[in-house]
Structure formats: structure tokens, C-alpha cells
Scaffold this active site. Structure first.
Site, PDB file in Angstrom:
ATOM      1  N   TYR A 142       0.808  -1.217   0.000  1.00  0.00           N
ATOM      2  CA  TYR A 142       0.000   0.000   0.000  1.00  0.00           C
ATOM      3  C   TYR A 142       0.842   1.269   0.000  1.00  0.00           C
ATOM      4  O   TYR A 142       0.414   2.294  -0.517  1.00  0.00           O
ATOM      5  CB  TYR A 142      -0.927   0.027   1.224  1.00  0.00           C
ATOM      6  CG  TYR A 142      -2.223  -0.693   1.012  1.00  0.00           C
ATOM      7  CD1 TYR A 142      -2.252  -2.067   0.789  1.00  0.00           C
ATOM      8  CD2 TYR A 142      -3.432  -0.005   1.047  1.00  0.00           C
ATOM      9  CE1 TYR A 142      -3.452  -2.730   0.612  1.00  0.00           C
ATOM     10  CE2 TYR A 142      -4.635  -0.665   0.868  1.00  0.00           C
ATOM     11  CZ  TYR A 142      -4.637  -2.027   0.650  1.00  0.00           C
ATOM     12  OH  TYR A 142      -5.832  -2.673   0.468  1.00  0.00           O
ATOM     13  N   LYS A 193       3.377 -15.282   3.237  1.00  0.00           N
ATOM     14  CA  LYS A 193       3.641 -16.068   2.028  1.00  0.00           C
ATOM     15  C   LYS A 193       5.147 -16.320   2.024  1.00  0.00           C
ATOM     16  O   LYS A 193       5.877 -15.969   1.089  1.00  0.00           O
ATOM     17  CB  LYS A 193       3.156 -15.282   0.791  1.00  0.00           C
ATOM     18  CG  LYS A 193       3.210 -16.046  -0.505  1.00  0.00           C
ATOM     19  CD  LYS A 193       2.154 -17.130  -0.636  1.00  0.00           C
ATOM     20  CE  LYS A 193       2.358 -17.914  -1.910  1.00  0.00           C
ATOM     21  NZ  LYS A 193       1.500 -19.104  -2.002  1.00  0.00           N
ATOM     22  N   ASP A 226      -2.584 -18.326   1.063  1.00  0.00           N
ATOM     23  CA  ASP A 226      -3.529 -19.071   0.214  1.00  0.00           C
ATOM     24  C   ASP A 226      -4.258 -20.126   1.036  1.00  0.00           C
ATOM     25  O   ASP A 226      -5.478 -20.292   0.953  1.00  0.00           O
ATOM     26  CB  ASP A 226      -2.826 -19.669  -1.018  1.00  0.00           C
ATOM     27  CG  ASP A 226      -1.537 -20.409  -0.691  1.00  0.00           C
ATOM     28  OD1 ASP A 226      -1.061 -20.336   0.462  1.00  0.00           O
ATOM     29  OD2 ASP A 226      -1.000 -21.081  -1.598  1.00  0.00           O
ATOM     30  N   ASP A 250      -6.348  -7.057   3.929  1.00  0.00           N
ATOM     31  CA  ASP A 250      -7.447  -6.468   3.157  1.00  0.00           C
ATOM     32  C   ASP A 250      -8.304  -7.583   2.562  1.00  0.00           C
ATOM     33  O   ASP A 250      -9.527  -7.594   2.680  1.00  0.00           O
ATOM     34  CB  ASP A 250      -6.879  -5.578   2.046  1.00  0.00           C
ATOM     35  CG  ASP A 250      -7.967  -4.964   1.190  1.00  0.00           C
ATOM     36  OD1 ASP A 250      -8.966  -4.476   1.752  1.00  0.00           O
ATOM     37  OD2 ASP A 250      -7.832  -4.983  -0.057  1.00  0.00           O
ATOM     38  N   ASP A 254     -12.233  -9.236   3.978  1.00  0.00           N
ATOM     39  CA  ASP A 254     -13.457  -9.285   3.161  1.00  0.00           C
ATOM     40  C   ASP A 254     -13.992 -10.706   3.118  1.00  0.00           C
ATOM     41  O   ASP A 254     -15.198 -10.936   3.213  1.00  0.00           O
ATOM     42  CB  ASP A 254     -13.178  -8.820   1.714  1.00  0.00           C
ATOM     43  CG  ASP A 254     -13.596  -7.370   1.491  1.00  0.00           C
ATOM     44  OD1 ASP A 254     -13.457  -6.569   2.435  1.00  0.00           O
ATOM     45  OD2 ASP A 254     -14.070  -7.038   0.383  1.00  0.00           O
TER      46      ASP A 254
HETATM   47  C1  IPM Z   1     -10.556  -1.421   3.292  1.00  0.00           C
HETATM   48  C2  IPM Z   1     -10.760  -0.870   1.905  1.00  0.00           C
HETATM   49  C3  IPM Z   1      -9.630   0.096   1.607  1.00  0.00           C
HETATM   50  C4  IPM Z   1      -8.334  -0.680   1.657  1.00  0.00           C
HETATM   51  C5  IPM Z   1      -9.763   0.863   0.288  1.00  0.00           C
HETATM   52  C6  IPM Z   1     -11.083   1.577   0.180  1.00  0.00           C
HETATM   53  C7  IPM Z   1      -8.620   1.822   0.089  1.00  0.00           C
HETATM   54  O1  IPM Z   1     -10.838  -1.890   0.988  1.00  0.00           O
HETATM   55  O2  IPM Z   1     -10.560  -0.631   4.262  1.00  0.00           O
HETATM   56  O3  IPM Z   1     -10.426  -2.634   3.432  1.00  0.00           O
HETATM   57  O4  IPM Z   1      -7.936  -1.308   0.671  1.00  0.00           O
HETATM   58  O5  IPM Z   1      -7.699  -0.678   2.709  1.00  0.00           O
HETATM   59 MG    MG Z   2     -10.862  -3.841   1.856  1.00  0.00          MG
END
Ligand code: IPM
Ligand code: MG
Length: 375
Positions: A142, A193, A226, A250, A254
Site C-alpha cells: 500500500y 507467504k 492461500d 485487506d 473481506d
Molecule cells: C478497506 C478498503 C480500503 C483498503 C480501500 C477503500 C482503500 O478496501 O478498508 O479494506 O484497501 O484498505
Molecule cells: Mg478492503
């Protein structure tokens, strides 16, 4: 009476709608005392770009530095996608994380029993799930340099991002994760990894060293990312606390969110280092994005943002009783079959964003009365 200053950065898309409901919760608590929450607002993301030409105005940074805690909605949307990288809403979010040194991102994934059916996974896989993903938030791909896209002499293009961590960065996030594991199930899984990427091989070694020297009572394991992604959907309850770098965190967070039924249920806390004066920069936000497709339609689920308020109460203000009240009010509402569209189930009552917020406030009122009587 103590006053706490909360800066609200509602942002874009559904951000303002979900923040509004979370603000109701803070205002309700404020009215009950003993802590008064003083709310103010500033611009971040696309909303900031539209008004000021930058996604992260200096005034916002100044206000953020002064606040006792920050509540953020969401940033981004198709409207700003063609802008130069430096002007995109996401730069605002990344900018505030970096400027405030918010290196520790806590993303709990909990399955409310009432919603075990709402997950795309089988109830027996997710019921009772309670994991905490600790994501490093200010390093890695990032922020690493060199970065960018260059055009080579032959006209082809070359894109570069750099995965970089220093050992102190790994050590400090590891300590946050070990400390959390200590208060929870005493198990930590570090995700990397290391079979391919040297940076993460170093990560693994550093985490192991911290474990061996400072946290002998915590059961530490390591897993390749993975495999971790696969294990999260195969048998998520094997995990207690997970710690990983920015990019893996990240993605895995999700993935973990879907175990809980909806991205609309996941809160997060982003914390900085605690200063000698005891102060700690802290930003609380739902894990979900700005969902432009449903923005302004009273369809968004405010629970992730309201749960982020509960995390704020716990981590920034030591108000555990109030945090529990908020969480219990949410369970109470879910128990009554009240649902926003994203967590809708057969036989439940479908409501909008504001109705969900109001139902949670009403439940807080009821539970508060019961608890004050019992006390
Ligand atoms: C998160 C989001 C952010 C990230 C984006 C919106 C920049 O996906 O907070 O997980 O990648 O960190
Ligand atoms: Mg995210």
C-alpha cells in the site's frame, strides 16, 4: 462530566446514511451520561474532493489530530474513478491512516446466532464464530516505494509496487495481536507467504521471536495466505486471532466478512501507538465500502457502523458496559426478526437504514431500563 470529542467523516455513498444512525447512538449515550460526546464533522474522500479539490484537506487532518476518536463512513464511488491516483477518494482514507499512524487495524468477525442462516456457508460451519483479524495498516504494498507505472523506451508499460516491512513494524503489530490473543482464546495465527516472498519470511521470523520471548503462553502458528483463505471458508472456527500484513489483511477480512452473513455487519478499529500521555489515535469504520449503487435509498445496513461505535466505546473510552449495551441492542433487534435487505431472511421484517437505527435505539432504551432496575 467528561466530554469526548468525536470527529465524524461521513464520506461518500452510503457513508453519510450509516453515520447518521451511528451518531444517534452516540447522542443517546451522551444524553444518559456520564460521558458527553461532542460530535463535529469534516470532509474526506470524494465529498472532500468535490468541495476542496483534494480528498484529504488539511483542515480534516487538523481536526482529526485534535479528536479523541474518529468515526468514518466510507469513501469512493464511480464518479471519481477516472481521477488521477492522488485525487481519488481512497487516497483520503490511506492518507488519514498514514498521517495518524494508525498501524493496527482490528477487524472482528462474529456470527450473531440470529444470522447464522444468512451466511452463504452452512450454519454448522459458522455458528458461534468469533475471530479477530489484525491487519497491519500503514506499510506493505500500500505504501512501499518505488511505485507507479512507467513507459519503457519500446513503448510498453511497466507497473511497480513494492512489498516492504521493517522488523520494528512487524514487531509492533505482532504485539498488538498477541495482546488481543491474551485477552481472548490465547491462540494466534500469523499469515504470510514465506514460501515465496522474502519480506514475509522476515515477518514470520520476527513474529516467532516475539512469541518465543514475550508471549510464551500464547499458542502461535503460521499459515501461508492461500491456505488461510481456504481454511477461513473450510473451518473458520479453528482461528482465534489472526495477524497479517496490509494487503493480505485487506483480502482476508473481506473473505471473513461473508462468514458473518453480510459485509454490512463488520466493524473495525484502526489504532495508533499509545503516547506517554496515554493518548492513542483511533479511527472506527465499517469494513464495507461506499456501495454507490444503493446510496441515498435508505437501504444500507447501519449495523457495521453502529458496531464500530461499540468498538470505540471499548477501545478508546473504556466504556465496556455501554459497548455491551449497544451490542446487545443489536442482538435484540435481530432476535425480533428486524432485517435490512442484505441480511433479509424468510419471515423477517424488512426495514430501511433509519428504521434499523431507530429499532436499535429503542432496544437500547428497553435494555437500559431493565438493567438500571436490576442494578
Ligand atoms: C478497506 C478498503 C480500503 C483498503 C480501500 C477503500 C482503500 O478496501 O478498508 O479494506 O484497501 O484498505
Ligand atoms: Mg478492503
Amino acid at each position: 462530566m467528561t466530554t469526548k470529542n468525536i470527529l465524524v467523516l461521513a464520506g461518500d455513498g452510503i457513508g453519510p446514511e450509516v453515520c447518521k444512525e451511528a451518531e444517534k447512538v452516540l447522542n443517546w449515550l451522551s444524553a444518559k451520561g456520564p460521558v458527553k460526546f461532542n460530535l463535529s464533522h469534516a470532509l474526506l474522500g470524494g465529498a472532500a474532493y468535490d468541495k476542496t479539490g483534494t480528498p484529504f484537506p488539511t483542515e480534516t487532518l487538523e481536526a482529526a489530530k485534535k479528536a479523541d476518536a474518529i468515526l468514518l463512513g466510507a469513501v469512493g464511488g464511480p464518479k471519481w474513478e477516472s481521477l488521477d491516483y492522488s485525487k481519488r477518494p481512497e487516497r483520503g482514507l490511506l492518507g488519514i491512516r498514514k498521517e495518524l499512524g494508525l498501524f493496527a487495524n482490528l477487524r472482528p468477525a462474529m456470527v450473531f446466532d440470529e444470522l447464522a442462516e444468512a451466511s452463504t456457508l452452512k450454519r454448522e460451519v459458522v455458528a458461534g464464530l468469533d475471530i479477530m483479524i489484525v491487519r497491519e495498516l500503514t506499510g506493505d504494498l500500500y505504501f512501499g516505494t518505488p511505485r507507479g507505472v512507467e513507459t519503457l523506451p519500446d513503448g510498453t508499460r511497466r507497473g511497480i509496487n513494492t512489498m516492504v516491512y521493517t522488523s520494528p513494524e512487524v514487531q509492533r503489530i505482532a504485539r498488538v495481536a498477541f495482546d488481543l490473543a491474551k485477552k481472548r482464546g490465547k491462540k494466534l495465527c500469523s499469515v504470510d507467504k514465506a514460501n515465496v516472498l522474502e519480506t514475509t519470511e522476515m515477518w514470520r521470523e520476527e513474529v516467532q521471536k516475539i512469541g518465543d520471548t514475550e508471549y510464551k503462553d500464547i499458542q502461535l502458528s503460521h499459515m501461508y495466505v492461500d491456505n488461510a483463505a481456504m481454511q477461513l471458508v473450510r473451518n473458520p472456527r479453528q482461528f482465534d486471532v489472526m495477524v497479517t500484513g496490509n494487503i493480505f489483511g485487506d483480502i482476508l477480512s473481506d473473505c471473513a466478512s461473508m462468514l458473518t452473513g453480510s459485509l454490512g455487519m463488520l466493524p473495525s478499529a484502526s489504532l495508533g501507538a499509545r503516547g506517554k500521555d496515554g493518548k492513542q489515535a483511533a479511527l472506527y469504520e465499517p469494513v464495507h465500502g461506499s456501495a454507490p449503487d444503493i446510496a441515498g435509498k435508505n437501504l444500507a445496513n447501519p449495523i457495521a457502523t453502529i458496531l464500530s461505535v461499540a468498538m470505540m466505546l471499548k477501545y478508546s473510552f473504556d466504556m465496556n458496559k455501554e459497548a455491551t449495551l449497544v451490542e446487545d441492542a443489536i442482538k435484540h433487534v435481530l432476535g425480533k426478526g428486524i432485517r435490512t435487505g442484505d441480511i433479509m431472511q424468510d419471515g423477517a421484517k424488512k426495514v430501511g437504514t433509519t428504521e434499523m437505527g431507530e429499532a436499535i435505539i429503542a432496544a437500547m432504551e428497553t435494555l437500559h431500563k431493565e438493567r438500571s432496575k436490576a442494578a
